[in-house]
Enzyme design. Structure first.
Site, PDB file in Angstrom:
ATOM      1  N   HIS B  85      -6.431  18.619   0.745  1.00 45.84           N
ATOM      2  CA  HIS B  85      -7.356  18.493  -0.389  1.00 45.84           C
ATOM      3  C   HIS B  85      -8.666  19.183  -0.044  1.00 45.84           C
ATOM      4  CE1 HIS B  85      -9.162  16.628  -3.921  1.00 45.84           C
ATOM      5  NE2 HIS B  85     -10.205  16.329  -3.170  1.00 45.84           N
ATOM      6  N   ARG B 171     -19.517   6.778 -12.574  1.00 50.05           N
ATOM      7  CA  ARG B 171     -20.495   7.412 -11.676  1.00 50.05           C
ATOM      8  C   ARG B 171     -21.115   8.619 -12.357  1.00 50.05           C
ATOM      9  NH1 ARG B 171     -16.908   8.998  -7.121  1.00 50.05           N
ATOM     10  NH2 ARG B 171     -18.652  10.244  -6.421  1.00 50.05           N
ATOM     11  N   LYS B 190      -7.358   8.586  -3.182  1.00 50.62           N
ATOM     12  CA  LYS B 190      -6.253   9.358  -3.740  1.00 50.62           C
ATOM     13  C   LYS B 190      -5.319   9.882  -2.651  1.00 50.62           C
ATOM     14  CE  LYS B 190      -9.395  11.374  -6.212  1.00 50.62           C
ATOM     15  NZ  LYS B 190     -10.270  12.062  -7.173  1.00 50.62           N
TER      16      LYS B 190
END
Lengths: 444, 444
Positions: B85, B171, B190
């Site tokens: 990621h 957020r 995640k």
């Protein structure tokens, strides 16, 4: 007035910067109007809580709150108009005494009040214990009543400082109630929205108050004075003791009865003393007399019956039963159950958890846990001794007025467990810790 | 699991205390389920932003986010499973290169990806530029595809870490996106919800990244490693440069074409270099070979065509046109307008505002301003020079691919104004600033 992204206002505060007057105004007024979502306002309030507000930001915020609604002015009154507010305490009926007392001394008092919440009582709830008395009075009717009888106490309406109401509810829901600048903005926005010649504020400190330390109370007082100065208005702010109940009654009808007795000169003590101090603090600058002379006039208004007559005129003007001034305990509602509170120990009274006494009275029905809850005007607690007094085992220290036997037992036990006794003699507590005023912002 | 008053959790954080594991869990899961109102969660997020989170609190929050939804595991795969990621950058197509490259080297890659937002591209958007390619793949189908072709890239679904989705939206709306622990919780929840043998993370730092300083990027990397360790999972986290676009293409089809050319060994440069570094960092521990050997294998997989063939297999398995590997610029969608970007100055390239280049490409239609906006796969920007390169006046430094003439003019002007040139020679930028890993949490 275009606010590109209200998040940028939150970012400035979050990062320790200073929010501009225009941005603060757009944010607060936008929130009051419902244009700024709750979650963004909540994160802003938390940023304000943790970062604080500069003097300029606090004034911008307060001004925006005032400008979110209508303002009230009384043009047709030829006396000096004074307003008085307490941050809330237990057995704090100073307003009930002060309003007619000041009127009897030649001042005009036009006061908007709120209802009680949590452990503190509210002036409106107390007044409404008087049969027939109404507090939903229009601005025009307020002005006429002041012209005729010198004073009025009316309910805060939805049109005055609506942004404060919305913001207070959100502060409560988002764990940001305790921020001193936010409290100052809330308190002062309501005072500044009503045009008066002098604002008197009583910032309570101690176990029964929201401010638990003299430092935090002093900080709040200083912020309030600063805001009045920013509006070029006169303010005198006391930091006064709430480490024990101020008077002896904690209820609604009970509070009114005690206030009437003080106004009739039948009852000495800290409640009457503080009301006289406030009346003198208002009269001296407003009537251009010296402080000692003002104090004597206040004592005289109680001694000659004119203060009690001013209360009678106000009660009558607002539809209440005027006989409450002659026979308060006959006219006011009474609770079916009375239980003496008998001390199970001996010693000098060293500590009273005033908040616990307030909560015990609220649990009887005298207060409300949530806005809108009904209250029972008849119930409450009477607690006589003050810190420093000697208590003997088996002595009656007070009385519970309740709806039911088991409620009364519980309340009596709560009162006893809220007391701290010492074997050694204990000094009495000061009544007023100090004053802040627009003439002397640093305070004494 | 009874939470008396969720405000008390906010109060603890507000006052600088440590929220217990149970309270954090109840709060986060309650918020994900809609039981905690937005405004209270927003004030909590701001308190977290300003007070920070302890290691224990961060782990509690992340664990609660993971447990708010389903987790994915691939039991029937006999290769080591790696996940990769990037925190997001400009011209950052490392994933497109890494996934087939790692598969060609004997690793399995099962990756869930998201879409681009703001100035950064998203792997899903890029892949979907390939005609026919689908990313809505069920967990079972993901597992079957990995078994057959070694790799899969599928769309994040609503059932994985739903609390993160809700919290990210809040957020964004409450000006609390930039908190490093909150970012770490979002990124790692995640990754931890998908069972892999190794998590590779690329924390980008510089003008085109969310983290603007190496210190903040290092802090984020350390938090992510800490969270992996708390889950007893292996992680290797790079802090890599994003002070300029990583590759040369900033678009979707353009990015895919560049990635294909890198995989075919036709294009050298920083994008391929970084993909090879990641592949080697994964292969060394997972295949038990040394780092130099792993690097050579990665280069070999590009040189012998096996990496490109792995991409072909993956594209075909996901319904895409496999000829994209042979003739990317023939198969991928093309924009009607092309405009050369010609430098109007001479000098050594000293600075590139990579975020501005990302935004210029997004403005052409390559990116989205809000979640759910459509994108145009064909448009984008190509920018060739890297910091340190010499540019002459009149030199072609890139090309705009646009839908309309005036869009192209605007984008070309934005690119030129985002460059800083120097008369003095300028050093090239490092590619990787350092690594953090569960074996070496302090980092290098």
């Amino acid at each position: 007035m275009t606010l590109t992204d209200p998040r940028s206002v939150v970012e400035v505060k979050r990062d320790g910067g200073v929010v501009s007057d225009e941005d603060m105004r757009d944010f607060v007024i936008g929130f009051g109007r419902g244009d700024i979502p709750d979650y963004l306002a909540a994160s802003f309030l938390m940023a304000c809580y943790l970062r604080g507000l500069s003097s300029a930001e606090l004034l911008s915020m307060t001004r925006a709150m005032v400008d979110s609604g209508e303002t009230l002015s009384f043009s047709g009154i030829d006396r000096p108009v004074v307003d008085k507010h307490s941050t809330g305490g237990v057995s704090d009926s100073v307003t009930l005494v002060f309003v007619p007392l000041a009127a009897a001394m030649g001042l005009a008092v036009a006061k908007l009040s709120g209802r009680g919440l949590g452990h503190t009582g509210g002036t409106l709830d107390k007044l409404e214990a008087i049969p027939g008395l109404r507090t939903d009075i229009s601005p025009g009717a307020m002005e006429r009543q002041v012209r005729r009888v010198g004073c009025v106490v009316a309910a805060q309406t939805d049109t005055i400082v609506p942004a404060d109401r919305a913001m207070y509810a959100l502060r409560d829901a988002s764990a940001t109630v305790g921020s001193i600048p936010l409290i100052a903005a809330s308190v002062m926005s309501k005072k500044l929205a009503v045009l008066s010649d002098l604002v008197l504020l009583d910032v309570k400190v101690g176990s029964g108050a929201f401010m638990k330390t003299p430092e935090s109370a002093g900080e709040l007082a200083a912020h309030c004075v600063e805001l009045a100065a920013g509006y070029e208005r006169q303010a005198r702010v006391a930091v006064s003791d709430m480490s024990q109940p101020l008077g002896e009654s904690i209820g609604n009808a009970l509070d009114v009865a005690e206030a009437v007795e003080v106004l009739r000169g039948e009852r000495a003590g800290r409640l009457g003393d503080l009301a006289v101090i406030f009346a003198a603090e208002a009269a001296a600058p407003m009537l251009g007399i010296d402080r000692a002379e003002a104090g004597e006039r206040a004592e005289r208004a109680i001694g000659d019956g004119s203060a009690a007559e001013a209360l009678r005129a106000m009660v009558e003007a607002q539809g209440g039963d005027p006989r409450v001034v002659d026979d308060p305990r006959g006219v006011l509602p009474k609770a079916p159950v009375r239980r003496f509170i008998i001390s199970d120990r001996a010693g000098f009274l060293e500590r009273v958890d005033a908040e616990e006494l307030g909560r015990a009275s609220a649990a009887l029905g005298a207060g409300r846990r949530r806005k809108g809850d009904p209250i029972d005007p008849a119930v409450g607690i009477v607690f006589d001794p003050k810190v420093g007094h000697r208590i003997e085992k088996g002595q009656q220290v007070g009385q519970v007025h309740a709806r039911r036997e088991d409620d009364a037992d519980r309340a009596a036990a709560r009162v006893l467990s809220a007391l701290g006794l010492s074997d050694e003699p204990v000094e009495e507590l000061p009544l007023v810790h100090g004053w802040h005023s627009t003439d002397d912002p640093a305070g004494t």
